[in-house]
Design an enzyme around this catalytic site. Structure first.
Site, PDB file in Angstrom:
ATOM      1  N   GLU A  51      11.703  70.011  48.868  1.00  0.00           N
ATOM      2  CA  GLU A  51      10.964  69.148  49.805  1.00  0.00           C
ATOM      3  C   GLU A  51      11.485  69.342  51.233  1.00  0.00           C
ATOM      4  OE1 GLU A  51      11.725  65.637  47.279  1.00  0.00           O
ATOM      5  OE2 GLU A  51       9.593  65.219  47.543  1.00  0.00           O
ATOM      6  N   GLU A  81      11.875  66.826  39.247  1.00  0.00           N
ATOM      7  CA  GLU A  81      12.163  65.385  39.171  1.00  0.00           C
ATOM      8  C   GLU A  81      11.671  64.754  37.884  1.00  0.00           C
ATOM      9  OE1 GLU A  81      11.212  66.973  41.877  1.00  0.00           O
ATOM     10  OE2 GLU A  81      12.144  66.133  43.680  1.00  0.00           O
TER      11      GLU A  81
END
Ligand code: 3H9
Length: 699
Positions: free
Chosen positions: A102, A122
């Site tokens: 990210e 995640e």
């Protein structure tokens, strides 16, 4: 210093250095945030962001989760990167994962060496990308590809990532010089500030209905899990809302996930898996032995599966079977298995051939003379194993590790048949060995430290999760399974149907119910094993009479088309069978068991409490090093839902007092000796202590 800043001519270079995996700890976030501000003020023209050490940033610092967040948050760092007035280029090596990727997505360009990979894993921690991943990825690659990437959590190699559009350039040569050259090229071409937040999501035809279908598929693939569905919500928001609204929506969903029990459980398993690899009292100074050639004895399903595991990891294997026909059958099965993997498109023909070529067959023990490790996977009989080990003692070179794949037998007895018990160990693989991730490493009384260290290191090398166990009947996993299996049999004879029992446990999240597992494995296995036991050794007849009755009627499980269930010969589809209910009733009458209706709660409780109670005994006896090791065994070897963290974590979440009292109640109700609470459990409850308290006081 976790982050350094240098200016090299027209380029500013921000370097992150936070070993081992450059996780985004507070110091890293602050360092990058400050460096970006600095770069805005000097005369650099572009900024290169890279990492020292073995990898680009592997994600948020998971050990900081659950503690108060110190600013700047990752979202703030990302916003600063994306708003930079000068182009920022992320240069990736190793893996850019989770928050790490990210971070890279907030840069204006991404380049990577060819061996690098990126991913948003995640979901494996019960989370979703919480720093813009669900909003930026769809803008780059579309909704469908984003859904696949983020709900699977799988890593994508640099070349494929470039084809998809996640990376802009695959670099040739060394990371830093190649990235600097790429940055200069961008400058020379007047490359614009490419802010993903300003892009719109490309249309890829994914409509409401398709999204709904996707959700339903996910419900099957990730049964019972909350995070995957929330990921779909966030990706849908990327299409329907502005970037800032989408970010806010993602942040809220992330906060829900991080506070969830599922994520706590999955994070527990993440760290549990890593601590399982460590053996108390054996430090890094103990050097593992070199393993470059492996022998496997027994070309049955187990031996063949183990051979594939080593061949897949690039280690040459000699598969030995004294029976020529058995060997041929074993080798043919291996070839067939590789063929299936190729036909499913999971392996190239070339790679499959290379793997297969690493396995050679032999019927002569002498061919094991130069093996560094030999694993015996023959018939589960002490006499047979003794013969094998005395032969190995004769032919193997000094220092070779001699391992047994026994599930129940005493590894000390096996070791005693050799002149080198220090080199003998248990390596208990689970069937199918090339699929199941668990490896129980069994330490016998005389096993040398470096042999144990070798086994743990080897486990990682061959892609297994290795857990240390002491010698006892069934080690960690099967010893607990016995108690669990007992409850399945007792619940049945007391009046629950196989469907009810399996249904309750699969709804809890077990990969399969205990009776369906029995049918898959074959009911004749237990039957045969019982034949050699005395009535006393067999124990309470109520715990095996139904299985015996089924076998005696030729119902051996899936392979005969009937066991606890009936199976369609073509599709193998399972259906319930009134005949089984009749057999159960007959056995109940024969053994004087009064049948009644059992509630789902009772069935679930009895199975879980049986596992937990035995887990406490195993822990107290030192058969497992730590309670989290027991969790790892159950999650990786027995299909316990990882999002419930394993039986011991589950017990702690439920509260030890509650667990203890529930077991006591069962003891009172049934009067059964097996429901006496484990002494360690009773002790912790009376002292008001947690498992963690006990474990830290022990170390
Ligand atoms: C996230 O990023 C959320 C964001 O979207 C939003 C935030 C707002 N943190 O596995 P290894 C430790 S969620 C802390 O043996 P390998 C690990 O415990 C995160 N520690 O090495 C071990 O410690 P020890 C998304 C971490 O080479 C040591 O590093 N990212 C972290 O086999 C070595 O680990 C992930 O889920 C971490 N993030 O594999 C990636 N990662 O030596 C998780 C590792 O004391 N990590 N440690 O036992 C991995 O998948 C693997 O560690 C990796 C390296 C592939 C990176």
């Amino acid at each position: 210093m976790m982050v350094s800043y240098q200016q090299e001519n027209e380029l500013a270079v921000i370097t992150i250095n936070n070993p081992p995996v450059n996780a985004l700890s507070h110091g890293v976030r602050q360092g990058v945030f400050d460096a970006i501000a600095k770069a805005q003020a000097d005369d650099s023209k572009a900024i290169v962001l890279l990492c020292e050490g073995r990898t680009f940033v592997a994600g948020a610092d998971i050990s900081e989760f659950g503690k108060p967040m110190q600013e700047p948050s990752l979202a703030q760092v990302n916003a600063a990167l994306e708003s930079s007035s000068k182009p920022v280029i992320a240069a990736i090596h190793g893996t850019a994962l989770g928050g790490g990727f990210e971070l890279a997505l907030s840069c204006h360009y991404r380049c990577a060496v060819e061996s690098a990979a990126v991913g948003l894993p995640e979901v494996n921690l019960g989370l979703l990308p919480g720093a813009g991943g669900t909003q930026r990825v769809p803008r780059l690659i579309g909704l469908k590809a984003a859904l696949d990437m983020i709900t699977s959590g799988q890593k994508i190699g640099a070349v494929k990532a470039t084809e998809l559009g996640l990376i802009d350039r695959v670099l040739d040569g060394e990371l830093k010089p190649a990235a600097m050259a790429y940055a200069r090229e961008l400058l020379a071409n007047g490359a614009p500030l490419r802010r993903i937040r300003d892009m719109s999501v490309p249309a890829d035809g994914l409509n409401e209905q398709a999204l709904e279908n996707y959700r339903q598929q996910l419900n099957k693939r990730k049964r019972g899990q909350e995070a995957p569905q929330k990921i779909v919500d966030c990706i849908a928001a990327a299409a329907g809302r502005t970037f800032d609204e989408g970010l806010a929506f993602e942040r809220e969903r992330f906060a829900e996930c991080i506070a969830s029990e599922q994520s706590a459980a999955l994070r527990h398993i993440f760290f549990a898996e890593r601590s399982a690899a460590k053996i108390q009292g054996i430090g890094k100074a103990v050097q593992p032995r070199a393993i470059s050639k492996v022998g496997i004895i027994g070309a049955g399903t187990m031996g063949g599966g183990i051979a594939m595991v080593f061949a897949n990891a690039g280690i040459p294997v000699t598969l030995l079977d004294l029976n020529e026909e058995g060997l041929e059958r074993g080798l043919a099965l291996i070839a067939k298995n590789y063929g299936i993997t190729v036909s499913k498109g999971k392996l190239s023909e070339q790679e499959a051939a290379a793997r297969q070529a690493r396995i050679s067959g032999s019927t002569d023990y002498e061919s094991l003379a130069d093996a560094d490790l030999v694993i015996e996977a023959v018939f589960e009989s002490m006499d047979v194993k003794r013969q094998v080990f005395s032969k190995l003692d004769e032919v193997c070179k000094p220092g070779a590790i001699l391992a047994t794949n026994t599930s129940y037998l005493d590894v000390n007895d096996i070791a005693a048949t050799t002149s080198r018990p220090q080199d003998v160990i248990g390596l208990h693989f689970f069937s199918p060995a090339n699929v199941m991730r668990l490896l129980e490493v069994v330490r016998a009384d005389k096993t040398a430290d470096d042999v144990l260290a070798t086994a743990m290191a080897l486990g990682k090398r061959i892609g297994k999760v290795a857990v240390l166990a002491g010698v006892c009947y069934g080690f960690i996993g099967n010893r607990m399974l016995r108690q669990y299996g007992r409850e399945a049999q007792l619940c049945m004879i007391e009046g629950a149907s196989p469907e009810q029992i399996d249904g309750v446990l699969t709804r809890f999240g077990m990969a399969m119910g205990p009776l369906a597992v029995g049918d898959l494995a074959g009911l004749d296995i237990g039957y045969k094993a019982r034949e050699s036991l005395t009535e006393e050794q067999k124990g309470d007849p109520r715990t095996y009479c139904i299985a015996d009755a089924l076998v005696e009627q030729g119902r051996l499980g899936q392979k005969t088309g009937a066991g606890y269930y009936r199976y369609d010969p073509q599709t193998r589809a399972r259906s319930s069978d009134p005949e089984v209910l009749k057999i159960i009733k007959e056995q109940a009458a024969k053994h004087g068991v009064h049948q009644r209706k059992l509630s789902d709660e009772e069935i679930l409780d009895r199975h879980l409490l049986a596992l937990i109670n035995e887990g406490f005994r195993i822990l107290e006896e030192g058969i497992a090093q730590r309670s989290s090791d027991i969790d790892v065994v159950y999650v990786y070897g027995y299909g316990f839902p990882s999002y419930r963290g394993g039986p011991m974590f589950h017990a702690a979440q439920r509260g030890l007092k509650n667990v203890y009292e529930s077991i006591l109640k069962l003891q009172e109700q049934t009067g059964e000796a097996h429901w006496s609470p484990a002494p360690l459990l009773a002790q912790l409850v009376s002292e008001g202590k947690s498992l963690q308290d006990w474990e830290s006081s022990k170390n």
